[in-house]
Design a protein around this motif. Structure first.
Motif, PDB file in Angstrom:
ATOM      1  N   LEU A   1     -24.954  -4.394 -82.476  1.00 21.95           N
ATOM      2  CA  LEU A   1     -25.420  -5.343 -83.490  1.00 21.95           C
ATOM      3  C   LEU A   1     -25.475  -6.776 -82.969  1.00 21.95           C
ATOM      4  CD1 LEU A   1     -23.388  -4.124 -86.621  1.00 21.95           C
ATOM      5  CD2 LEU A   1     -25.740  -3.529 -85.965  1.00 21.95           C
TER       6      LEU A   1
ATOM      7  N   LEU B   1     -20.152   0.584 -83.070  1.00 24.24           N
ATOM      8  CA  LEU B   1     -21.126  -0.039 -83.968  1.00 24.24           C
ATOM      9  C   LEU B   1     -21.420  -1.474 -83.515  1.00 24.24           C
ATOM     10  CD1 LEU B   1     -22.735  -0.067 -86.702  1.00 24.24           C
ATOM     11  CD2 LEU B   1     -20.722  -1.186 -87.662  1.00 24.24           C
TER      12      LEU B   1
ATOM     13  N   ASP C   1     -27.181  -0.637 -94.626  1.00 22.11           N
ATOM     14  CA  ASP C   1     -27.264  -1.424 -93.398  1.00 22.11           C
ATOM     15  C   ASP C   1     -26.172  -2.480 -93.525  1.00 22.11           C
ATOM     16  OD1 ASP C   1     -27.770  -3.287 -91.457  1.00 22.11           O
ATOM     17  OD2 ASP C   1     -29.923  -3.393 -91.830  1.00 22.11           O
TER      18      ASP C   1
ATOM     19  N   GLY D   1     -20.615   2.676 -89.936  1.00 20.44           N
ATOM     20  CA  GLY D   1     -21.361   3.262 -88.818  1.00 20.44           C
ATOM     21  C   GLY D   1     -20.709   4.587 -88.472  1.00 20.44           C
ATOM     22  N   ALA D   2     -20.469   5.380 -89.503  1.00 20.37           N
ATOM     23  CA  ALA D   2     -19.588   6.561 -89.389  1.00 20.37           C
ATOM     24  C   ALA D   2     -20.194   7.704 -88.584  1.00 20.37           C
ATOM     25  CB  ALA D   2     -19.198   7.039 -90.784  1.00 20.37           C
ATOM     26  N   GLY D   3     -21.492   7.674 -88.306  1.00 18.35           N
ATOM     27  CA  GLY D   3     -22.097   8.670 -87.417  1.00 18.35           C
ATOM     28  C   GLY D   3     -22.060  10.063 -87.993  1.00 18.35           C
TER      29      GLY D   3
ATOM     30  N   THR E   1     -25.529  -5.012 -91.973  1.00 15.15           N
ATOM     31  CA  THR E   1     -25.906  -6.413 -91.775  1.00 15.15           C
ATOM     32  C   THR E   1     -26.427  -7.014 -93.087  1.00 15.15           C
ATOM     33  OG1 THR E   1     -28.157  -5.894 -91.070  1.00 15.15           O
ATOM     34  CG2 THR E   1     -26.489  -6.000 -89.346  1.00 15.15           C
TER      35      THR E   1
ATOM     36  N   ASP F   1     -23.226   4.359 -93.401  1.00 10.50           N
ATOM     37  CA  ASP F   1     -24.120   4.392 -92.232  1.00 10.50           C
ATOM     38  C   ASP F   1     -25.543   4.066 -92.686  1.00 10.50           C
ATOM     39  OD1 ASP F   1     -23.531   5.873 -89.225  1.00 10.50           O
ATOM     40  OD2 ASP F   1     -25.627   5.453 -89.738  1.00 10.50           O
ATOM     41  N   LEU F   2     -26.318   3.577 -91.738  1.00  9.95           N
ATOM     42  CA  LEU F   2     -27.758   3.377 -91.943  1.00  9.95           C
ATOM     43  C   LEU F   2     -28.423   4.696 -92.292  1.00  9.95           C
ATOM     44  CD1 LEU F   2     -29.370   1.554 -88.873  1.00  9.95           C
ATOM     45  CD2 LEU F   2     -29.396   0.806 -91.249  1.00  9.95           C
ATOM     46  N   ASP F   3     -27.932   5.748 -91.638  1.00  3.49           N
ATOM     47  CA  ASP F   3     -28.530   7.072 -91.762  1.00  3.49           C
ATOM     48  C   ASP F   3     -27.388   8.053 -92.020  1.00  3.49           C
ATOM     49  OD1 ASP F   3     -29.472   9.607 -91.345  1.00  3.49           O
ATOM     50  OD2 ASP F   3     -30.444   9.174 -89.428  1.00  3.49           O
TER      51      ASP F   3
ATOM     52  N   VAL G   1     -19.624  12.082 -78.262  1.00  2.00           N
ATOM     53  CA  VAL G   1     -18.918  10.826 -78.585  1.00  2.00           C
ATOM     54  C   VAL G   1     -17.556  11.164 -79.187  1.00  2.00           C
ATOM     55  CG1 VAL G   1     -18.905   8.831 -80.154  1.00  2.00           C
ATOM     56  CG2 VAL G   1     -21.011   9.425 -78.920  1.00  2.00           C
TER      57      VAL G   1
ATOM     58  N   LEU H   1     -23.582  12.815 -80.639  1.00  4.33           N
ATOM     59  CA  LEU H   1     -22.411  12.324 -81.369  1.00  4.33           C
ATOM     60  C   LEU H   1     -21.225  13.288 -81.230  1.00  4.33           C
ATOM     61  CD1 LEU H   1     -24.008  10.741 -84.568  1.00  4.33           C
ATOM     62  CD2 LEU H   1     -22.921   9.559 -82.649  1.00  4.33           C
TER      63      LEU H   1
HETATM   64  C1  LIG Z   1     -22.933   5.385 -81.591  1.00  2.98           C
HETATM   65  S1  LIG Z   1     -22.934   5.851 -83.258  1.00  2.98           S
HETATM   66  C2  LIG Z   1     -21.168   5.935 -83.540  1.00  2.98           C
HETATM   67  C3  LIG Z   1     -20.797   6.860 -84.659  1.00  2.98           C
HETATM   68  C4  LIG Z   1     -19.315   6.946 -85.003  1.00  2.98           C
HETATM   69  N1  LIG Z   1     -18.777   5.650 -85.385  1.00  2.98           N
HETATM   70  C5  LIG Z   1     -18.523   7.490 -83.843  1.00  2.98           C
HETATM   71  O1  LIG Z   1     -17.994   6.700 -83.050  1.00  2.98           O
HETATM   72  O2  LIG Z   1     -18.420   8.738 -83.729  1.00  2.98           O
HETATM   73  C6  LIG Z   1     -23.371   4.366 -84.143  1.00  2.98           C
HETATM   74  C7  LIG Z   1     -23.591   4.614 -85.624  1.00  2.98           C
HETATM   75  O3  LIG Z   1     -23.782   3.346 -86.251  1.00  2.98           O
HETATM   76  C8  LIG Z   1     -24.834   3.467 -87.184  1.00  2.98           C
HETATM   77  N2  LIG Z   1     -25.433   2.128 -87.370  1.00  2.98           N
HETATM   78  C9  LIG Z   1     -26.138   1.404 -86.476  1.00  2.98           C
HETATM   79  N3  LIG Z   1     -26.536   0.233 -87.014  1.00  2.98           N
HETATM   80  C10 LIG Z   1     -26.055   0.220 -88.282  1.00  2.98           C
HETATM   81  C11 LIG Z   1     -26.134  -0.723 -89.360  1.00  2.98           C
HETATM   82  N4  LIG Z   1     -26.790  -1.874 -89.220  1.00  2.98           N
HETATM   83  N5  LIG Z   1     -25.531  -0.401 -90.534  1.00  2.98           N
HETATM   84  C12 LIG Z   1     -24.874   0.781 -90.694  1.00  2.98           C
HETATM   85  N6  LIG Z   1     -24.761   1.695 -89.704  1.00  2.98           N
HETATM   86  C13 LIG Z   1     -25.346   1.431 -88.522  1.00  2.98           C
HETATM   87  C14 LIG Z   1     -25.790   4.466 -86.565  1.00  2.98           C
HETATM   88  O4  LIG Z   1     -26.659   5.054 -87.532  1.00  2.98           O
HETATM   89  C15 LIG Z   1     -24.824   5.455 -85.926  1.00  2.98           C
HETATM   90  O5  LIG Z   1     -24.494   6.507 -86.804  1.00  2.98           O
END
Ligand SMILES: C[S@@+](CC[C@H](N)C(=O)[O-])C[C@H]1O[C@@H](n2cnc3c(N)ncnc32)[C@H](O)[C@@H]1O
Length: 278
Positions: A128, A124, A105, A61-63, A107, A85-87, A34, A31
């Motif tokens: 999906l 994100l 999540d 999906g803030a990463g 979704t 974020d999910l995590d 990224v 990340l």
């Molecule tokens: C590729 S990373 C991008 C992180 C950040 N947006 C960036 O561009 O630096 C995708 C992020 O989306 C989150 N994510 C994926 N599916 C998700 C969901 N269903 N709900 C919430 N977050 C989700 C992942 O956990 C991850 O942190």
């Protein structure tokens, strides 16, 4: 790639395939690439749409949170930033800076109702399968006149300019693996249409593309994505020496690549009829 290994008849799965899942350090480092590669372009677009003091924003999906952090600085003490974020393991440090960090999540369940000035999501929607539905939630989450701004990648613009013998198998297997996981590999160039179909107005989209040598940021980022998906790629009968060789090319300055296209698109939620009339 042997045809028998192609997942043509398998159902699309929707599990996010790059979660930290015990590999927190590897995902943190990925990340960081990224953010180094994407932040300047994203911030340029956020500045164009006029994010300013006092705005209420969400980064979905803030990463690892670089954009949530930038938004926090920009909106100031009278504004608000929610990082979802999910995590959220990599987002915890932002709490001390006043960012509201939420495990969700996207979704499932609403995000906000007509409350936000801006919702942002980068890299994100590509993952999906329910991206159209999630986009409609984004539209519901912003106030009339509020902005939905999304960024994503177009892997179909990627090209190895002098591929070695293992490259094609590795690349084809990667595309098949992520399509099987429900990714839209051309998501970046589809964003403007997605926003327009979601009911947004004044939709605009901008892209960045470029040529790089192996080892430069977009190539290293892809190498790390291949490594994070290693088990999945090997399970699709990609020989490990082909995967290692492709990762080696992505890290070798002897090889040149056209990077995936990087797109940002945004649009405004329509204002209520009486607001138009006012
Ligand atoms: C590729 S990373 C991008 C992180 C950040 N947006 C960036 O561009 O630096 C995708 C992020 O989306 C989150 N994510 C994926 N599916 C998700 C969901 N269903 N709900 C919430 N977050 C989700 C992942 O956990 C991850 O942190």
């Amino acid at each position: 790639v042997r045809l028998a290994s192609r997942p043509q008849n398998r159902a699309v799965t929707s599990t996010y395939g790059l979660g930290t899942n015990g590999a927190e350090q590897a995902e943190r480092e990925r990340l960081a690439y990224v953010e180094r590669y994407h932040d300047a372009f994203t911030i340029d677009c956020l500045e164009k749409v006029g994010v300013t003091a006092g705005w209420r924003c969400a980064d979905v999906g803030a990463g690892a949170g670089s954009i949530a952090s930038w938004l926090r600085d920009r909106v100031g003490e009278h504004g608000e930033v929610v990082a979802i974020d999910l995590d959220t393991s990599l987002l915890k440090p932002l709490v001390a800076r006043g960012v509201v960090v939420r495990d969700q999540d996207v979704t499932a369940g609403p995000i906000h109702e007509q409350a936000l000035d801006l919702i942002h999501a980068r890299l994100l929607l590509v993952h999906l399968p329910a991206r159209e539905r999630v986009l409609r939630k984004f539209v519901s989450a912003v106030r009339p006149g509020g902005i939905v701004l999304v960024g994503d990648i177009d892997f179909t613009a990627f090209e190895a300019l002098d591929p070695g013998p293992a490259w094609v198998a590795a690349w084809d297997t990667f595309l098949l693996a992520v399509e099987h996981a429900g990714w839209d590999v051309a998501c970046g160039k589809h964003l403007a249409g997605l926003l327009a179909r979601g009911g947004l107005e004044d939709v605009r989209a901008e892209a960045r593309h470029g040529a790089y040598r192996g080892g430069e940021i977009p190539c290293e980022l892809l190498a790390r994505t291949f490594e994070r998906l290693r088990e999945r790629l090997l399970a699709m009968d990609l020989p490990s020496q082909d995967l290692d060789s492709a990762v080696g090319e992505l890290r070798s300055s002897e090889h040149r690549f056209l990077a995936p296209g990087v797109w940002t698109a945004w649009g405004h939620r329509p204002r209520a009829a009486q607001e138009h009339a006012a």
